[in-house]
Design an enzyme around this catalytic site. Structure first.
Site, short mmCIF file in Angstrom:
data_model
loop_
_atom_site.label_atom_id
_atom_site.label_comp_id
_atom_site.label_asym_id
_atom_site.label_seq_id
_atom_site.Cartn_x
_atom_site.Cartn_y
_atom_site.Cartn_z
N ASP A 7 37.67 36.53 35.67
CA ASP A 7 37.12 37.25 36.82
C ASP A 7 38.21 38.13 37.42
OD1 ASP A 7 35.07 37.83 38.82
OD2 ASP A 7 36.40 36.78 40.20
N SER A 8 37.78 39.08 38.24
CA SER A 8 38.74 39.95 38.92
C SER A 8 39.56 39.18 39.96
CB SER A 8 37.99 41.09 39.60
OG SER A 8 37.00 40.56 40.45
N CYS A 70 32.79 38.12 36.10
CA CYS A 70 32.73 39.27 37.02
C CYS A 70 31.63 40.24 36.58
CB CYS A 70 34.10 39.97 36.97
SG CYS A 70 34.20 41.46 37.94
N GLU A 150 35.15 36.35 51.32
CA GLU A 150 36.59 36.01 51.23
C GLU A 150 37.17 35.62 52.59
OE1 GLU A 150 39.03 38.02 48.52
OE2 GLU A 150 37.51 37.83 46.96
N CYS A 180 26.83 39.81 41.79
CA CYS A 180 28.25 39.83 42.13
C CYS A 180 28.68 38.38 42.31
CB CYS A 180 28.47 40.61 43.43
SG CYS A 180 30.14 40.50 44.05
N HIS A 182 30.52 36.85 44.26
CA HIS A 182 30.62 36.27 45.61
C HIS A 182 29.27 35.95 46.24
CE1 HIS A 182 34.54 37.99 45.00
NE2 HIS A 182 34.97 37.58 46.18
N1 DGL Z 1 33.95 39.82 40.78
C1 DGL Z 1 33.38 41.07 41.25
C2 DGL Z 1 31.95 41.20 40.72
O1 DGL Z 1 31.28 40.24 40.41
C3 DGL Z 1 33.41 41.17 42.75
C4 DGL Z 1 34.80 41.40 43.31
C5 DGL Z 1 35.43 42.68 42.79
O2 DGL Z 1 34.98 43.77 43.20
O3 DGL Z 1 36.31 42.59 41.98
O4 DGL Z 1 31.47 42.31 40.60
#
Ligand code: DGL
Length: 248
Positions: A7-8, A70, A150, A180, A182
């Site tokens: 993930d990012s 992600c 966050e 997403c 989150h």
């Molecule tokens: N993990 C990213 C997503 O699911 C969200 C956070 C980011 O923008 O890196 O798109």
């Protein structure tokens, strides 16, 4: 079976939660690119470059499958990763579309897709849903939800006005793709905003997809999990303790 989850940043822990709850893997290696998060505001080539670097990182760890938790990375880099990886690479978009197909039988239902700018601009959920003959799809980028989560803002005035800001013109939504990492943490509130609309969660969707397409049906008790991060690994571990609490 040993899975890499990429993930990012910390958000992909929502996918890990589903994998742990469903005892899908014997071992999970989670890598969050916390030094370069967010991906959702970045362009396609940058996201591809970062993801290919992450793949190189995982190559040191002998994983059997790589899960791209992600959505933004799944939207732009999945094919590039598949082209070079020696192991299967799975993203969250196809599985999300499949989950809608399984849960929503009326093709005229109003489906709302929410995600980062990158995910929404890629149009991939919309294309996938149209291929499944869904007729009424609305996609909107809702990036403000990411920093809210966050900041541990899961209810209250700021969340309410953010939902109002994004959703005020939308009516009669039947199902929402939480596109997403989150957003599952806001699942109940978002569903309630639309009178308890059905929600599609990437983590649960990927578990079902892994079962049906990759035969991941065996259950493993006590999954071993290791966390890596490109910046502040302790911070990532602390979020993991909070979000995954009893599962670790
Ligand atoms: N993990 C990213 C997503 O699911 C969200 C956070 C980011 O923008 O890196 O798109």
């Amino acid at each position: 079976m040993k899975a890499g989850v990429f993930d990012s940043g910390v958000g992909g822990l929502t996918v890990v939660k589903s994998l742990l709850e469903n005892q899908t893997f014997e071992e999970i290696l989670y890598y969050g690119d916390t030094a370069r998060v967010p991906y959702g505001t970045k362009d396609k080539n940058t996201i591809i470059r970062y993801c290919l670097e992450a793949l190189e990182y995982f190559e040191n760890y002998d994983i059997d499958i790589l899960i791209i938790a992600c959505n933004s990375a799944s939207a732009y880099a999945l094919q590039a990763l598949k082209d070079v990886a020696k192991i299967p690479v799975v993203g969250v978009i196809d599985s999300g579309v499949l989950a809608v197909k399984e849960k929503i039988k009326d093709k005229k239902s109003n489906i709302l897709v929410i995600g980062t700018k990158a995910t929404i601009n890629s149009n991939l959920y919309e294309i996938g849903l149209k291929n499944e003959n869904f007729k009424n799809i609305t996609s909107i980028a809702t990036p403000l939800f990411v920093p809210l989560v966050e900041e541990n803002i899961f209810d209250g005035k700021i969340l309410d006005s953010t939902m109002e800001h994004y959703f005020k013109n939308l009516k009669n939504i039947d199902a929402i793709i939480l596109g997403c990492t989150h957003f599952p943490l806001l699942e109940d509130k978002i569903s309630l905003f639309f009178n308890k609309a059905v929600t599609i969660h990437s983590g649960d969707a990927i578990v079902n997809f892994l079962r049906s397409s990759y035969n991941c049906t065996k259950k493993y008790e006590n999954t071993k999990i290791t966390f890596f991060a490109s910046s502040n690994p302790e911070g990532l571990k602390n979020v993991a303790k909070k979000w995954l609490n009893r599962l670790l």
